[in-house]
Design an enzyme around this catalytic site. Structure first.
Site, short mmCIF file in Angstrom:
data_model
loop_
_atom_site.label_atom_id
_atom_site.label_comp_id
_atom_site.label_asym_id
_atom_site.label_seq_id
_atom_site.Cartn_x
_atom_site.Cartn_y
_atom_site.Cartn_z
N ARG A 94 47.35 60.78 11.86
CA ARG A 94 48.27 60.65 12.99
C ARG A 94 47.63 61.17 14.28
NH1 ARG A 94 50.61 63.07 17.30
NH2 ARG A 94 50.68 65.03 16.13
N ASP A 95 47.44 62.46 14.37
CA ASP A 95 46.91 63.06 15.60
C ASP A 95 45.46 62.62 15.85
OD1 ASP A 95 47.03 64.63 17.85
OD2 ASP A 95 46.63 66.51 16.83
N HIS A 118 47.23 75.44 15.37
CA HIS A 118 46.69 74.10 15.64
C HIS A 118 45.74 74.24 16.82
CE1 HIS A 118 47.29 69.55 15.96
NE2 HIS A 118 46.62 69.86 17.06
N HIS A 144 42.37 73.09 19.15
CA HIS A 144 41.42 72.08 19.61
C HIS A 144 40.11 72.77 19.96
CE1 HIS A 144 44.06 68.35 20.41
NE2 HIS A 144 44.67 69.15 19.55
N CYS A 174 40.88 64.98 23.31
CA CYS A 174 41.82 65.79 24.09
C CYS A 174 42.16 65.00 25.35
CB CYS A 174 41.19 67.13 24.44
SG CYS A 174 42.32 68.18 25.38
N ASN A 207 40.69 67.82 18.08
CA ASN A 207 40.99 68.67 16.94
C ASN A 207 39.74 69.28 16.31
OD1 ASN A 207 43.94 68.13 16.61
ND2 ASN A 207 43.21 66.04 16.45
#
Length: 302
Positions: free
Chosen positions: A15-16, A207, A209, A240, A249
């Site tokens: 997804r991300d 979470h 980055h 990003c 990520n």
């Protein structure tokens, strides 16, 4: 504080990781990615989102993806939902967990969704109630928990406030997200310790980055603050959007390698994940961002 002996990794690449890819990734590839990840031992895979295809065309095939995957017993398959329409799509697709999201930055909330933080959380009340009524897990994600591209550093009190609001909605898990990847270990420790004063640490996740190369250091700081759930993306997939050309990520392979070195159990096969990282990178025509994945592949080829 001693480090946890076990950590849960939430794999977010389907997804991300894929949502910002400009070329549409074939549905069959998305399904195979999820199936391969499930087979390596992940307890939680963020599989799809049910958002307007106008805004995120890459995620338009969420229903087909969920219908096509082989569900591994014990794995939670999550979907991001922005509203009741998204929730209805998620429940029809038989997801195990729905994910709602809100920023800890007023400027980010206003610029992105034209409403205040309080209004954004209030919009999720019917979704949260529906998730509870359906017996679904509910996860809340706090974006810009370390800093915001518009207002700079996010006050710790603002993060704690949003965490309290998400707890009141009934969230089973709350993500503290460094959306633009500017966080550093000292700051992460401060934020996590403040959040875990109001939320059970067992229900808080990190979470991170890797925009400034700080993600692994930040995960270690969060581990020291008692956090034992982390999000990552195989091959470091996911750019990003607020820092041009920056990585997004943190790569799952790098996280797993670090945790293995700390003698922390994840139940996940690092070598198999490294293989998946190279496979999906080939499928979408990009190089893996994972240093551990690249090193493991080089060792195999030697």
């Amino acid at each position: 504080m001693s480090l946890p002996s076990q950590v849960k990794i939430v794999e977010v690449s389907p997804r991300d990781g894929l949502q910002n890819e400009k070329q549409f990734v074939d549905t069959a590839i998305k399904i195979e990615l999820i199936d391969r990840l499930s087979a390596t031992g992940f307890q939680n895979v963020e599989a799809v989102s049910f958002v307007s295809p106008k805004w995120v065309p890459q995620m338009a095939d969420g229903t087909q993806v969920m219908a096509g995957i082989k569900r591994r017993p014990g794995t939670i398959y999550s979907a991001l939902v922005p509203n009741m329409r998204g929730f209805e799509g998620a429940i029809a697709a038989k997801v195990d967990e729905v994910v709602i999201f809100g920023a800890a930055s007023e400027a980010f909330s206003q610029k992105n969704i034209n409403c205040s933080i309080a209004e954004s959380i209030a919009r999720f009340e019917p979704v949260a109630q529906a998730a509870r009524d359906a017996g679904l897990r509910l996860r809340g994600s706090i974006s810009c928990a370390l800093a915001c591209p518009y207002q700079g550093e996010t006050p710790v009190a603002a993060v704690v406030d949003v965490a309290r609001r998400m707890l009141a909605l009934g969230c089973d898990e709350i993500d503290v997200a460094d959306t633009i990847g500017t966080g550093t270990a000292l700051r992460v420790g401060q934020v996590m310790r403040a959040v875990t004063e109001v939320v059970d640490p067992a229900r808080v996740s990190g979470h991170f980055h890797d925009t400034y190369g700080q993600a692994l250091a930040n995960i270690l700081a969060a581990l020291e603050a008692g956090i034992s759930i982390f999000h990552s993306s195989v091959a470091g997939l996911g750019g990003c959007p607020y820092a041009k050309g920056a990585t997004g990520n943190v790569a799952t392979e790098d996280v797993l390698y670090m945790l293995r070195g700390l003698d922390i159990d994840t139940g996940i096969d690092l070598d198999a994940v490294a293989d998946i990282g190279h496979w999906i990178s080939d499928q979408i025509g990009r190089k893996s961002s994972s240093r551990a994945g690249t090193a493991l592949a080089a060792r195999k080829a030697a």
